[in-house]
Write an enzyme that holds these catalytic residues in place. Structure first.
Site, PDB file in Angstrom:
ATOM      1  N   CYS A 225       0.782  -1.242   0.000  1.00 15.81           N
ATOM      2  CA  CYS A 225       0.000   0.000   0.000  1.00 15.81           C
ATOM      3  C   CYS A 225       0.812   1.289   0.000  1.00 15.81           C
ATOM      4  O   CYS A 225       0.481   2.200  -0.764  1.00 15.81           O
ATOM      5  CB  CYS A 225      -1.046   0.015   1.115  1.00 15.81           C
ATOM      6  SG  CYS A 225      -0.912  -1.259   2.339  1.00 15.81           S
TER       7      CYS A 225
ATOM      8  N   ARG B 202       6.674 -11.576   4.876  1.00 16.85           N
ATOM      9  CA  ARG B 202       6.207 -11.399   6.247  1.00 16.85           C
ATOM     10  C   ARG B 202       6.793 -12.494   7.117  1.00 16.85           C
ATOM     11  O   ARG B 202       6.869 -13.644   6.696  1.00 16.85           O
ATOM     12  CB  ARG B 202       4.673 -11.482   6.295  1.00 16.85           C
ATOM     13  CG  ARG B 202       4.016 -10.396   5.468  1.00 16.85           C
ATOM     14  CD  ARG B 202       2.511 -10.475   5.559  1.00 16.85           C
ATOM     15  NE  ARG B 202       1.920  -9.458   4.687  1.00 16.85           N
ATOM     16  CZ  ARG B 202       0.630  -9.337   4.458  1.00 16.85           C
ATOM     17  NH1 ARG B 202      -0.232 -10.160   5.059  1.00 16.85           N
ATOM     18  NH2 ARG B 202       0.160  -8.401   3.660  1.00 16.85           N
TER      19      ARG B 202
ATOM     20  N   GLN C 133       0.704 -10.960  -3.605  1.00 16.94           N
ATOM     21  CA  GLN C 133      -0.711 -10.610  -3.452  1.00 16.94           C
ATOM     22  C   GLN C 133      -1.246 -10.072  -4.769  1.00 16.94           C
ATOM     23  O   GLN C 133      -0.536  -9.345  -5.467  1.00 16.94           O
ATOM     24  CB  GLN C 133      -0.872  -9.506  -2.410  1.00 16.94           C
ATOM     25  CG  GLN C 133      -0.538  -9.932  -1.010  1.00 16.94           C
ATOM     26  CD  GLN C 133      -0.778  -8.799  -0.030  1.00 16.94           C
ATOM     27  OE1 GLN C 133      -0.221  -7.715  -0.192  1.00 16.94           O
ATOM     28  NE2 GLN C 133      -1.605  -9.048   0.970  1.00 16.94           N
TER      29      GLN C 133
ATOM     30  N   ASP D  19      -2.967  -7.537  -5.401  1.00 19.62           N
ATOM     31  CA  ASP D  19      -3.325  -6.383  -4.582  1.00 19.62           C
ATOM     32  C   ASP D  19      -3.885  -5.253  -5.435  1.00 19.62           C
ATOM     33  O   ASP D  19      -3.470  -5.087  -6.574  1.00 19.62           O
ATOM     34  CB  ASP D  19      -2.044  -5.899  -3.888  1.00 19.62           C
ATOM     35  CG  ASP D  19      -2.333  -5.267  -2.553  1.00 19.62           C
ATOM     36  OD1 ASP D  19      -3.519  -5.154  -2.188  1.00 19.62           O
ATOM     37  OD2 ASP D  19      -1.363  -4.901  -1.867  1.00 19.62           O
TER      38      ASP D  19
ATOM     39  N   HIS E 284      -5.468  -1.015  -4.825  1.00 12.79           N
ATOM     40  CA  HIS E 284      -5.912   0.067  -3.940  1.00 12.79           C
ATOM     41  C   HIS E 284      -6.748   1.020  -4.750  1.00 12.79           C
ATOM     42  O   HIS E 284      -6.322   1.474  -5.807  1.00 12.79           O
ATOM     43  CB  HIS E 284      -4.709   0.757  -3.310  1.00 12.79           C
ATOM     44  CG  HIS E 284      -3.939  -0.176  -2.438  1.00 12.79           C
ATOM     45  ND1 HIS E 284      -2.856  -0.874  -2.892  1.00 12.79           N
ATOM     46  CD2 HIS E 284      -4.153  -0.587  -1.164  1.00 12.79           C
ATOM     47  CE1 HIS E 284      -2.419  -1.665  -1.923  1.00 12.79           C
ATOM     48  NE2 HIS E 284      -3.183  -1.518  -0.868  1.00 12.79           N
TER      49      HIS E 284
ATOM     50  N   LYS F 183     -14.363  -4.468   6.956  1.00 16.03           N
ATOM     51  CA  LYS F 183     -13.965  -5.259   5.789  1.00 16.03           C
ATOM     52  C   LYS F 183     -14.958  -6.366   5.484  1.00 16.03           C
ATOM     53  O   LYS F 183     -15.750  -6.768   6.329  1.00 16.03           O
ATOM     54  CB  LYS F 183     -12.588  -5.883   6.022  1.00 16.03           C
ATOM     55  CG  LYS F 183     -12.555  -6.860   7.198  1.00 16.03           C
ATOM     56  CD  LYS F 183     -11.259  -7.662   7.214  1.00 16.03           C
ATOM     57  CE  LYS F 183     -11.224  -8.598   8.407  1.00 16.03           C
ATOM     58  NZ  LYS F 183     -10.088  -9.495   8.416  1.00 16.03           N
TER      59      LYS F 183
ATOM     60  N   HIS G 229      -8.543  -1.274   0.169  1.00 15.80           N
ATOM     61  CA  HIS G 229      -7.585  -2.331  -0.173  1.00 15.80           C
ATOM     62  C   HIS G 229      -8.410  -3.525  -0.599  1.00 15.80           C
ATOM     63  O   HIS G 229      -9.391  -3.834   0.051  1.00 15.80           O
ATOM     64  CB  HIS G 229      -6.774  -2.818   1.033  1.00 15.80           C
ATOM     65  CG  HIS G 229      -6.105  -1.783   1.832  1.00 15.80           C
ATOM     66  ND1 HIS G 229      -4.747  -1.660   1.858  1.00 15.80           N
ATOM     67  CD2 HIS G 229      -6.583  -0.833   2.670  1.00 15.80           C
ATOM     68  CE1 HIS G 229      -4.420  -0.690   2.687  1.00 15.80           C
ATOM     69  NE2 HIS G 229      -5.509  -0.163   3.191  1.00 15.80           N
TER      70      HIS G 229
END
Length: 640
Positions: free
Chosen positions: A338, A367, A385, A387, A389, A469, A515
RNA sequence: GCCGAGAUAGCACAGUAGGUAGUGCAGCCGAUUCGUAAUCGGCAGGUCGGGGGUUCAAAUCCCCUUCUCGGCUCCA
């Protein structure tokens, strides 16, 4: 669910669901003695069968019968008591913590000096069988709480005492099953002999109350069913789960590996796995561009400062790796994408007319995961990911959520996942942002779900601190749930990075950030996909889509011609013209789960046609290579 | 991280009175040219996860360590 039974001669027929009134004492007795009735609800109160001696015809009663989930839980809970009883017989110093039923079976947490081994389970099972044979009753007794505390103190059951000390009621119940006494709310089956099929499955460590600061206890897992057939079916299901294990299939199909020299939780994608991943990624990119996303690439490391600004160093530190020094400046390998996307947003002034801006990236993050939790592709330390945004105005939020939901379901369906469990997580105790914003965002999420007609559960207080979420868990072919997709509203990062857009009023406004990840991580998604299809990937994803198998060397030229033709049509094709019998080649190709086998013998070479054997073992009528290529191309495009 | 169980050839596995490793498949070589899930024969392949210790001698016993597996906790 509960069902009212009606007896007819010796048989019992189900004629009605729900509570009933006005049963005759005879009917009532017959029902209570029926092997299909496990417990009873009197006026809505769940009770043991043994507690009821007579019936008031004015009071509605419900019989909990063996075809209900509730009955199975009661039954398994009783099985766990029997397990504890058996353990106590074999190991005198055993202390008992909790022993609940679960959706799959039951367990009991035990503290004792003897360390259990799998062989011990056989002995415990034997003892349990004896207890079941003895057919002793479960007798419920009421006690004042403080008497119960004294009782369990005297019995040296510290965990029971601790549990009792936290119960608020003055009165508690215990169950006595032939001298084995346990604190328990009940209800239970009437007699141990009613357990018809059970099995102890495994031993594991478990912290007292699930807290790692507490002592680790020994947990015995088991399961129980009303019939031997059901137990057998469940054990077969467990075998099927093993058979489909993506780690096992990955070895068989040479999809990926994890190597000690590289490190735990780090994935090496082999050619066969990599081509599948590439196919997934290509599809993903194309669809994102169609859906008005813009594709990004961002670095793998960034200055420590960035993570200070984002706040990750405060709330995500435990999952981040130690910084590295480059020219005396600390850099951090990224656990999230992000901040990079935000930096791109900030690189120029944005107008309200430009919103929503949708940035997407297949972003690889790292991670720290504790060593004990790593698991094949499902839980790793480095993963990619899918991902994105989305930066939008407040008035666009709901529309954006709707779009994401549509998009998610489209993508998941393409991969063969069409049933989901959806959760809406609301504001937790610790949160940032205004109550008003939380309210707006949460209702935007729920409204979008309602509009799409999607069923969901509310996870009260389970949202992330920065916003509410939606989590979508997909169900695979074995009906197991996997967390992949997530859609999260974020009030935190736009503030922290002070991102703005210029409104029609000429002033600065704060955009809302969403996200979202659809597949979650490519690694996990690929693992789930592998298990979902048991390695037999649909044509468009198969590493090798068809293989040409020759019957003898005499047809090599024609086989080569066919292979080249299909290769020109972008079919992932292989040729096996080795000096082997056709049966052997078919076996090899079948084990590799290749969708189509193209069999070439003299007959085919003479007639200039090909014979196709499908993965399921059936043959298609002979056809020309052009027809075959067209068929495959059509199926690949349609992702059948 | 914690509890427990493991790690032997590319893969699946044998190998407990401690006496310097075997089987099947895969690989390579040869023969076979054979029509729908395994043709036959030969060859090669391992410092038994790594390190240390006990012993005349360790895959085997002890200690440490790395990793894997089943759970707990946590999560994409």
């Amino acid at each position: 669910m509960s069902i009212f039974l009606y007896y007819q001669e010796a048989n019992i027929n189900i004629i009605q669901e729900g509570a009933v009134k006005g049963l005759s004492p005879q009917d009532f007795q017959r029902l209570i003695n029926s092997p299909e009735v496990i417990a009873i609800k009197v006026d809505g109160q769940l009770k043991d069968l043994s507690e009821i001696t007579e019936i008031n015809p004015e009071v509605p009663v419900e019989f909990i019968t063996i075809n209900s989930k509730e009955a199975l839980h009661i039954y398994r809970h009783s099985a766990s008591h029997i397990l504890a009883h058996a353990v106590k017989e074999l190991y005198k110093d055993a202390n008992f913590a909790i022993g609940p039923s679960t959706d799959e079976g039951f367990y009991y947490d035990i503290d004792m000096s003897h360390t259990l081994s799998p062989e011990d389970l056989v002995q415990i099972e034997k003892k349990m069988t004896e207890i079941i044979k003895s057919n002793s009753p479960f007798v419920k007794k009421k006690l004042r709480r403080k008497d119960a505390i004294e009782f369990f103190k005297a019995r040296q059951e510290p965990y029971k005492v601790e549990l009792l000390q936290e119960i608020n009621d003055d009165e508690v119940t215990i169950y006595d099953e032939n001298g084995f006494i346990d604190l328990c709310r009940g209800p239970h089956i009437s007699k141990t002999g009613r357990i018809k099929a059970f099995k102890l499955l495994s031993i594991a460590g478990a912290y007292w109350r699930g807290d790692e600061k507490n002592k680790m206890l020994q947990r015995i897992y088991g399961t129980a069913f009303f019939t031997k057939e059901e137990l057998k079916a469940y054990l077969d299901y467990l075998e099927e789960v093993k058979r489909r294990d993506h780690r096992k299939i990955a070895k068989e199909l040479d999809l990926f590996s994890i190597n000690d020299d590289i490190g735990p939780g780090l994935i090496l994608w082999h050619p066969a796995g990599a081509i599948i991943r590439k196919t997934i990624e290509d599809f993903w990119r194309e669809e994102h561009i169609k859906a008005d996303y813009q594709i990004l690439y961002t670095p793998h490391i960034a200055r420590l400062n960035l993570w200070q600004t984002s706040g990750h160093l405060d709330f995500y530190k435990d999952n981040m790796y130690s910084p590295m020094d480059i020219d005396d400046i600390s850099y951090e390998i990224k656990p999230m994408n992000c901040p990079f996307h935000i930096s791109i947003y900030k690189s120029s002034l944005k107008s309200y007319r430009q919103l929503p801006i949708r940035y997407a990236e297949l972003g690889t993050v790292y991670r720290y995961e504790r060593s004990g939790v790593l698991h094949g592709l499902m839980r790793v330390r480095g993963f990619t990911q899918d991902d994105a945004h989305i930066f939008c105005r407040e008035d666009q939020l709901e529309q954006e959520i709707l779009k994401i939901l549509d998009f998610t379901i489209f993508i998941l369906k393409t991969f063969g996942f069409s049933s989901y469990n959806i959760y809406l997580s609301t504001r937790p105790e610790k949160y940032v942002g205004s109550l008003e914003n939380w309210q707006k965002a949460t209702s935007a999420l729920s409204k979008a779900l309602d509009l799409k007609g999607l069923q969901y559960e509310i996870d009260q207080g389970e949202g992330v601190f920065y916003g509410p979420k939606i989590d979508i868990k997909i169900k695979d072919s074995l009906n197991r749930s996997w967390q992949c997709s997530t859609i999260q509203v974020d009030f935190n990062l736009p503030e922290r990075f002070d991102i703005t857009y210029r409104g029609s009023d000429g002033k600065s406004h704060r955009p809302i950030m969403i996200h979202r990840a659809l597949m979650g991580s490519l690694e996990r998604f690929f693992g789930v996909l592998t298990e979902h299809y048991a390695g037999a990937f649909p044509l468009w994803l198969s590493p090798v889509q068809a293989i040409v198998l020759t019957i003898s060397e005499k047809v090599n030229d024609f086989a080569m011609e066919i292979t080249n033709h299909l290769k020109q049509k972008n079919i992932r094709i292989e040729l096996n013209n080795e000096n082997e019998k056709i049966g052997f080649k078919i076996r090899e190709a079948t084990l590799r789960k290749i969708p189509y086998l193209v069999i070439i013998g003299e007959k085919e070479a003479n007639d200039k046609v090909i014979t196709i054997r499908i993965r399921n073992g059936n043959n298609m009528p002979p056809m020309t290579v052009e027809d075959f290529a067209n068929l495959l191309t059509k199926q690949i495009i349609n992702k059948e």
